[in-house]
Scaffold this motif. Sequence first.
Motif, PDB file in Angstrom:
ATOM      1  N   ARG A 164     -28.469 -14.064  57.075  1.00 21.22           N
ATOM      2  CA  ARG A 164     -27.805 -14.481  55.843  1.00 21.22           C
ATOM      3  C   ARG A 164     -28.583 -14.072  54.602  1.00 21.22           C
ATOM      4  O   ARG A 164     -28.018 -13.638  53.617  1.00 21.22           O
ATOM      5  CB  ARG A 164     -27.598 -15.998  55.853  1.00 21.22           C
ATOM      6  N   VAL A 192     -23.304 -10.528  49.148  1.00 18.85           N
ATOM      7  CA  VAL A 192     -22.150 -11.426  49.180  1.00 18.85           C
ATOM      8  C   VAL A 192     -20.917 -10.725  49.734  1.00 18.85           C
ATOM      9  O   VAL A 192     -20.160 -11.303  50.521  1.00 18.85           O
ATOM     10  CB  VAL A 192     -21.858 -11.975  47.763  1.00 18.85           C
ATOM     11  N   GLN A 237     -21.001 -10.746  53.441  1.00 19.68           N
ATOM     12  CA  GLN A 237     -20.732 -12.080  53.960  1.00 19.68           C
ATOM     13  C   GLN A 237     -19.230 -12.380  53.918  1.00 19.68           C
ATOM     14  O   GLN A 237     -18.679 -12.997  54.836  1.00 19.68           O
ATOM     15  CB  GLN A 237     -21.497 -13.126  53.155  1.00 19.68           C
ATOM     16  N   GLN A 238     -18.567 -11.925  52.857  1.00 22.17           N
ATOM     17  CA  GLN A 238     -17.125 -12.157  52.731  1.00 22.17           C
ATOM     18  C   GLN A 238     -16.342 -11.407  53.798  1.00 22.17           C
ATOM     19  O   GLN A 238     -15.404 -11.951  54.390  1.00 22.17           O
ATOM     20  CB  GLN A 238     -16.661 -11.737  51.331  1.00 22.17           C
ATOM     21  N   ILE A 270     -17.410 -10.511  56.701  1.00 21.53           N
ATOM     22  CA  ILE A 270     -17.689 -11.165  57.983  1.00 21.53           C
ATOM     23  C   ILE A 270     -16.776 -12.373  58.152  1.00 21.53           C
ATOM     24  O   ILE A 270     -16.176 -12.582  59.218  1.00 21.53           O
ATOM     25  CB  ILE A 270     -19.171 -11.581  58.072  1.00 21.53           C
ATOM     26  N   THR A 271     -16.650 -13.180  57.088  1.00 22.88           N
ATOM     27  CA  THR A 271     -15.783 -14.354  57.141  1.00 22.88           C
ATOM     28  C   THR A 271     -14.338 -13.951  57.392  1.00 22.88           C
ATOM     29  O   THR A 271     -13.613 -14.600  58.159  1.00 22.88           O
ATOM     30  CB  THR A 271     -15.875 -15.157  55.831  1.00 22.88           C
ATOM     31  N   GLN A 272     -13.907 -12.861  56.753  1.00 24.81           N
ATOM     32  CA  GLN A 272     -12.541 -12.385  56.959  1.00 24.81           C
ATOM     33  C   GLN A 272     -12.338 -11.903  58.398  1.00 24.81           C
ATOM     34  O   GLN A 272     -11.276 -12.117  58.999  1.00 24.81           O
ATOM     35  CB  GLN A 272     -12.230 -11.262  55.961  1.00 24.81           C
ATOM     36  N   SER A 323     -23.912 -16.774  59.096  1.00 20.10           N
ATOM     37  CA  SER A 323     -24.196 -15.789  58.047  1.00 20.10           C
ATOM     38  C   SER A 323     -23.312 -16.015  56.827  1.00 20.10           C
ATOM     39  O   SER A 323     -23.656 -15.593  55.716  1.00 20.10           O
ATOM     40  CB  SER A 323     -24.005 -14.372  58.588  1.00 20.10           C
ATOM     41  N   SER A 324     -22.181 -16.706  57.039  1.00 17.70           N
ATOM     42  CA  SER A 324     -21.280 -17.002  55.923  1.00 17.70           C
ATOM     43  C   SER A 324     -21.444 -18.427  55.398  1.00 17.70           C
ATOM     44  O   SER A 324     -21.437 -18.661  54.196  1.00 17.70           O
ATOM     45  CB  SER A 324     -19.817 -16.790  56.348  1.00 17.70           C
ATOM     46  N   TYR A 325     -21.596 -19.397  56.327  1.00 16.27           N
ATOM     47  CA  TYR A 325     -21.576 -20.809  55.936  1.00 16.27           C
ATOM     48  C   TYR A 325     -22.943 -21.486  55.909  1.00 16.27           C
ATOM     49  O   TYR A 325     -23.100 -22.540  55.299  1.00 16.27           O
ATOM     50  CB  TYR A 325     -20.664 -21.599  56.882  1.00 16.27           C
TER      51      TYR A 325
END
Length: 236
Positions: free
Chosen positions: A29, A34, A37-38, A40-42, A159-161
């Motif tokens: 992380r 950023v 990270q976005q 990855i979340t998607q 890595s996102s949260y």
Amino acid sequence: MLEFWTKTSGTWINIATVLIGTGLGLLMRGRLPVRMQQIITQGIGLITLFIGITMASSLTEVQAGQIDGVILGLLAIVLGGLLGEWARLEEMLAAIGDWLKQRFQGKGNFTEGFVAASLLFCVGPLALIGSLNNGLTGDNTLLVLKAVMDGIASIVLTSSYGMGVGFSALAILLYQGGLSLAAGNLAQAIPDPATAQPVLLVTGVGGLIILGLGLNLLQVANIRVASLLPSLFLAH
């Protein structure tokens, strides 16, 4: 009588992989911009939608007399959602996440990570059937498979949260460990969990909840997925 470790070994392995994955995710992380990270979340959101759709398709295999499984799923989701809102489950789960965040000095999206990971790791057929197999026969094969999947997912989620994902291990302990220890009694009601109509219905309703989680991860909607949890009990 199977010994405690034999009955619950899959749960402990699952907890270990989630904690290891969380640790690796925390290392990643701090090194990712950023925008990465976005994305990855998607990516997690998309695969979560796929898992939800796959699970929800179980509703097409359910038939209770003249009532179709999709109708039963709709009734369970609506009535369960009403119960969840009445009990304010969303607020309760968020409060637990916030308390853990303060207690362990978590940062960022700690609560969101805790809630998302707890739901993703505990709602699904592998958790249910794997826990029953582990508790009845000592066979932890399904839970070990799930543990590997959860470990990989926890790396990406963390890595996102952030570290809130790791605390979903508490939910795994309570849910899977409890199911494994209660497997003897549950087996009498569900002799063949892989094909039993109640399990298929619970899997389908769980898939709808996972779909809601995926939509939230993609920020397409703001579905109060925790409030839908009573639907799983009504589906039994």
